[in-house]
Design a protein around this motif. Sequence first.
Motif, short mmCIF file in Angstrom:
data_model
loop_
_atom_site.label_atom_id
_atom_site.label_comp_id
_atom_site.label_asym_id
_atom_site.label_seq_id
_atom_site.Cartn_x
_atom_site.Cartn_y
_atom_site.Cartn_z
N LEU A 49 0.83 -1.20 0.00
CA LEU A 49 0.00 0.00 0.00
C LEU A 49 0.87 1.26 0.00
N ILE A 50 1.92 1.25 0.79
CA ILE A 50 2.81 2.42 0.85
C ILE A 50 3.50 2.64 -0.50
N ILE A 51 3.95 1.57 -1.14
CA ILE A 51 4.59 1.69 -2.45
C ILE A 51 3.61 2.27 -3.46
N SER A 52 2.37 1.79 -3.45
CA SER A 52 1.34 2.32 -4.36
C SER A 52 1.07 3.79 -4.09
N LEU A 53 0.95 4.13 -2.81
CA LEU A 53 0.68 5.53 -2.46
C LEU A 53 1.83 6.43 -2.92
N SER A 54 3.05 5.94 -2.80
CA SER A 54 4.21 6.70 -3.25
C SER A 54 4.12 6.99 -4.75
N LYS A 55 3.74 5.98 -5.51
CA LYS A 55 3.60 6.15 -6.96
C LYS A 55 2.47 7.12 -7.30
N LEU A 56 1.38 7.05 -6.56
CA LEU A 56 0.23 7.92 -6.82
C LEU A 56 0.49 9.38 -6.45
N THR A 57 1.31 9.60 -5.43
CA THR A 57 1.49 10.96 -4.90
C THR A 57 2.85 11.57 -5.22
N ASN A 58 3.76 10.77 -5.76
CA ASN A 58 5.14 11.22 -6.01
C ASN A 58 5.84 11.68 -4.73
N ILE A 59 5.48 11.07 -3.62
CA ILE A 59 6.15 11.31 -2.33
C ILE A 59 6.94 10.05 -2.01
N SER A 60 8.18 10.23 -1.55
CA SER A 60 9.03 9.06 -1.31
C SER A 60 8.41 8.12 -0.28
N ILE A 61 8.75 6.86 -0.43
CA ILE A 61 8.29 5.83 0.50
C ILE A 61 8.74 6.17 1.92
N GLU A 62 9.98 6.63 2.05
CA GLU A 62 10.53 6.97 3.36
C GLU A 62 9.75 8.11 4.02
N ASP A 63 9.46 9.15 3.23
CA ASP A 63 8.70 10.28 3.77
C ASP A 63 7.29 9.87 4.18
N LEU A 64 6.66 9.04 3.38
CA LEU A 64 5.31 8.56 3.72
C LEU A 64 5.33 7.76 5.01
N GLN A 65 6.33 6.91 5.19
CA GLN A 65 6.43 6.12 6.41
C GLN A 65 6.64 7.02 7.63
N GLN A 66 7.46 8.05 7.48
CA GLN A 66 7.71 8.94 8.62
C GLN A 66 6.45 9.71 9.00
#
Length: 177
Positions: A49-66
């Motif tokens: 889910l995080i990987i998909s969200l990163s692709k959809l939002t162009n926000i890095s996986i690391e930033d989304l996790q933080q």
Amino acid sequence: MKGIIFSEFLELVEDTFGLEVCQQMLDDNNDDGAYTSVGTYDHKNLVKLIISLSKLTNISIEDLQQVYGKSVFFTLYSSMPSIEGKSSNTFDFIKQVERYIHLEVKKLYEQASPPEFVFISNTESEMVMDYISARCFSNVCFGLIQGCAEYFNENIDIHMQAIQQDGSQVRFTLLKV
């Protein structure tokens, strides 16, 4: 991984990016999004889910996790009324997580494998600890520490250094500023 982690993630995605992005993220993974807070789910589903969200939002996986870690801290903290008042600052609370919370999780859920914190050093102004987890969610841990510091109204400078290349062991150095 407990369902409350998934439920909170979906709520954050919907609140931050909207229902359409949340639904697209779920659709991209053939995920119905039906997580109960007490259910147990494979952590790999959250990674997808995080990987998909990163692709959809162009926000890095690391930033989304933080961001997620920081956001979920308050929910997790309030879900454990037995720890309220046992810590007066960020460092004390982090020690309570390892000494008390992770032990209780293991008692309640035999299959649980919470991360481990190994404390290297601890002074009034600095804490050095290793985060060890096969799930490799060190960026979520980073966000949780940020949320904890915010909760205790402290300014903490957080540095993170990979000890293992796969992310299963990361050293955190926390400095009170």
